[in-house]
Design a protein around this motif. Sequence first.
Motif: not given
Length: 305
Positions: A48-60
């Motif tokens: 999986e490719g995941i983004r960290l956005h403002h300290g949160r894992l987006a759409f985790i």
Amino acid sequence: MAKGTHEYVDDPRNADILININGELVPREQAKISVFDSGFILGDGVWEGIRLHHGRLAFIEQHMRRLFDGFKALDMEPGISKQALIDRIQQTCIANNMHDGVHIRLMVTRGIKATPYQDPRVTITPATIVIIAEHKTPLIKDDFNGIDLFTSHVRRGYSDVQDPKLNTHSKLNCIFACIQAAKAGADESLMLDPHGFVATCNSTHFFIVRHGEVWTSTGDYCLDGITRRNVINVCKLHNIPVYERNFTLSDVYGADEAFVTGTFAGLTRVKQVDGRSIGDGDETPLLARLQQLYVDMIERACEES
């Protein structure tokens, strides 16, 4: 030079990142796995490719659902729960002092084999779990106004050959398509399904806009991308006509707008396909609206997580 959706800003902090291998944090230059690992020998694994956005894992939660569906399909036991895996990803980001502008590659293979052979029964260890979190933001150059696509001869195949819905390490068909696009001077490859309809791109998902409607493929021959699905949902939420349907290259060439989606770069304009300019000039009003709606969706999702 091609300006693909995966070009990124070179961040010197990445030289000193810690990489998580089976729960152990190790410096980048010391991060290694066995040459007997199933992923190295056979591409036997999911990711999986995941983004960290403002300290949160987006759409985790969406990422975890797709990942664990992949485990079931491959009859693979990860040896870890969804929540424990999420915690491990977060711990990796915290250890690297990461808060925003971070791209995470989570890779899980079947484990180490006793000998180089495909049979899963010769696997002798639990699954190998690698988490690479990097400071990574898309590189947008001053002259960037979209990407060029080239239609590959490599098709997205039937599920009984290699299921295109699985996000596995086995990506050779996409690599062949990517090479063909690069040789043609394009950024990415557009791939068709076995019936000649548009399926997806080699590393992103493809959309067109025609007469105020958003079209994407049926999804029968591509991964159900997280960003792809979220864009479809955004359209539905804001009463923008959206269709998952069959369409051909002729529909693409005559489109008013076109764009691709992916976890890393979000929504990116497509300005040419096979040398044909898409739309009339540089105006992409519906894409601009969707880009903002998608950013708003990420913000809401991270606030709620």
